[in-house]
Scaffold this active site. Structure first.
Site, PDB file in Angstrom:
ATOM      1  N   GLU A 167      37.436 -49.476  29.465  1.00  0.00           N
ATOM      2  CA  GLU A 167      37.181 -49.453  28.028  1.00  0.00           C
ATOM      3  C   GLU A 167      38.138 -50.339  27.222  1.00  0.00           C
ATOM      4  O   GLU A 167      38.934 -49.828  26.413  1.00  0.00           O
ATOM      5  CB  GLU A 167      37.238 -48.015  27.505  1.00  0.00           C
ATOM      6  CG  GLU A 167      36.247 -47.071  28.156  1.00  0.00           C
ATOM      7  CD  GLU A 167      36.141 -45.712  27.437  1.00  0.00           C
ATOM      8  OE1 GLU A 167      36.784 -45.531  26.391  1.00  0.00           O
ATOM      9  OE2 GLU A 167      35.395 -44.845  27.930  1.00  0.00           O
ATOM     10  N   GLU A 359      31.769 -42.886  33.520  1.00  0.00           N
ATOM     11  CA  GLU A 359      32.236 -41.677  32.828  1.00  0.00           C
ATOM     12  C   GLU A 359      31.116 -41.142  31.955  1.00  0.00           C
ATOM     13  O   GLU A 359      30.457 -41.905  31.242  1.00  0.00           O
ATOM     14  CB  GLU A 359      33.419 -41.947  31.883  1.00  0.00           C
ATOM     15  CG  GLU A 359      34.747 -42.109  32.532  1.00  0.00           C
ATOM     16  CD  GLU A 359      35.859 -42.350  31.512  1.00  0.00           C
ATOM     17  OE1 GLU A 359      35.758 -41.850  30.368  1.00  0.00           O
ATOM     18  OE2 GLU A 359      36.820 -43.048  31.862  1.00  0.00           O
TER      19      GLU A 359
END
Ligand code: FCB
Length: 452
Positions: A167, A359
């Protein structure tokens, strides 16, 4: 509520964690402080001033934690390596003891038939490197690549799945413009520079991983989010959606998959910077070919145009974030399997790559019940809804290859400290006792049903 959906053969079932969120042992075996140790120690930055000092004590409980993964039937485990354990001085000498921990972890996983998915950077930058400018210094592409070479050189004979960054949006926009994550700056121009250097560090490291771990798959994990405008948008709302989408998604989709920043992004940010930090040839480096794309996705984003709205995201003046629509999780995040489906398809189209959901999950205020179990029907419902959405994305053409539940166990949720529980396994932070939640049992059941 039995889950009936069947995924294609070979679909990989896993769970994910990250070094700073679970390891603890922050000053053991030569590890140096990272930017989250500093951030947590800065008053007002993390709820209750909580830090990763002990966390889930995974550094000392690694063996039994892998046994737990085995009991759940996990086929893959996604974890991250702590840069300050491996190169405590940020650049230069490798700390063999730090590296050995991950080598033992990889061996134990493989011995138990669990495939390691290794992320090289999940936000624990050595503080010494932040002191030298961190992600704002262009040299970080070389610092990161040298660190990558140390890790891949040691584990590349056994690890088949590498992820450079987790991320990078959070390491740039959230950390340098919004200020909610370490190092906590609030300058939108810095966020652009950091984002560019993250893409550049990623692209510089990719060929090094290929060289040191031949045949392994190389990837990056992004957190794309579906951006919704109002139900009845006018032209200015449509433009607000475009700007937000650029600052949330295009900022990485562009450099990584199209060799260019998205339409309008440089114009929309021209009042912040002259973009001279984009050097000739950079966008060829950032778009180095990859083998798959990791997608972390939890919730959609809602925006509209609002005259004079001040938005810290670069290029987002006049973009107002509007409230999430219920139902919400304990994070206040909107539950929207449809948005999950849409962003998977979008990620597939933008990248042209196979996708792993690296995720996905939800936080709820879980407690161990009098019967010794943790009853978390909301998490199970979220899991079912999002797995079904992923399955629909496959039917609609996305090549989704696996799913990693966030998280294997409750852990340090960054600026929220230990107040938010995302695990499919409950952790009692006083005793370090692990208890598989009902949702964890259900996940194990779904995995087992796919083995037959
Ligand atoms: C993601 C992070 C992960 C965890 C989840 C809830 O953004 O990658 O570490 O905090 O959110």
């Amino acid at each position: 509520m039995t889950f009936q959906t069947t995924f294609p053969d070979g679909f990989l079932w896993g769970a994910a964690t990250a070094s700073y969120q679970i390891e603890g042992a922050v000053s053991e075996d030569g590890r140096s402080p990272c930017i989250w140790d500093t951030f947590a120690a800065t008053p007002g930055k993390v709820l209750g001033g909580e830090s990763g000092e002990v966390a889930c004590d995974h550094y000392h409980r690694m063996e039994s934690d892998v046994d737990l993964m085995k009991d759940l039937g996990l086929q893959a485990y996604r974890f991250s390596v702590a840069w300050p354990r491996v190169i405590p001085t940020g650049t230069g000498a490798v700390n063999q003891v730090g590296l050995d921990f991950y080598s033992r972890l990889v061996d134990r996983l493989l011995d138990n038939g669990i495939r390691p998915f290794v992320t090289l950077y999940h936000w624990d930058l050595p503080q010494v490197l932040d002191d030298r400018g961190g992600w704002l210094d262009r040299d970080i592409k070389d610092w990161f690549t040298d660190y990558t070479a140390a890790v891949v050189g040691a584990l590349g004979d056994r690890v088949t799945n590498w992820t450079t960054l987790n991320e990078p949006w959070c390491s740039s926009v959230l950390s340098y413009a919004i200020g909610a994550h370490a190092p906590g700056h609030t300058d939108p121009a810095e966020a652009l520079v950091a984002a560019h250097h993250l893409s550049l560090a990623h692209g510089t490291a990719v060929p090094v991983i290929r060289e040191l771990s031949p045949g392994a798959e190389v990837s990056i994990t992004l957190n794309p989010t579906q951006v919704h405008g109002p139900d009845d948008p006018d032209e200015r709302d449509v433009d607000a959606v475009r700007r937000a989408d650029n600052a949330l998604n295009g900022i990485f989709f562009g450099p990584l998959f199209h060799g260019a920043y998205p339409d309008g992004m440089l114009e929309d940010t021209a009042h912040l910077t002259d973009h001279s930090w984009i050097h000739d040839g950079d966008l060829a480096v950032t778009s180095a070919p990859l083998d798959n794309l990791g997608v972390n996705n939890y919730f959609p984003t809602r925006v509209r145009f609002s005259e004079g709205a001040r938005n810290p995201m670069p290029g987002c003046d006049g973009v107002e974030e509007t409230p999430p629509r219920p139902p919400l999780t304990d994070m206040g995040w909107e539950i929207s399997p449809d948005s999950h489906h849409d962003i998977i398809l979008r990620s597939s189209k933008e990248s042209g790559l196979p996708i792993y959901i690296t995720e996905n999950g939800s936080a709820w205020p879980d407690e161990v019940d009098a019967d010794g179990a943790v009853h978390d029907p909301d998490r199970t419902a979220y899991l079912h809804g999002h797995l079904e959405a992923g399955h629909r994305a496959i039917k609609d053409g996305a090549d989704v290859r696996g799913y990693f539940a966030w998280s294997l166990m409750d852990n340090y949720e960054w600026a929220f400290g230990y107040s938010k529980r995302f695990g499919i396994v409950h952790v009692d932070y006083d005793t370090q006792q692990r208890t598989v939640k009902d949702s964890g049992q259900e996940y194990a059941r779904i995995i087992a049903a796919h083995q037959r």
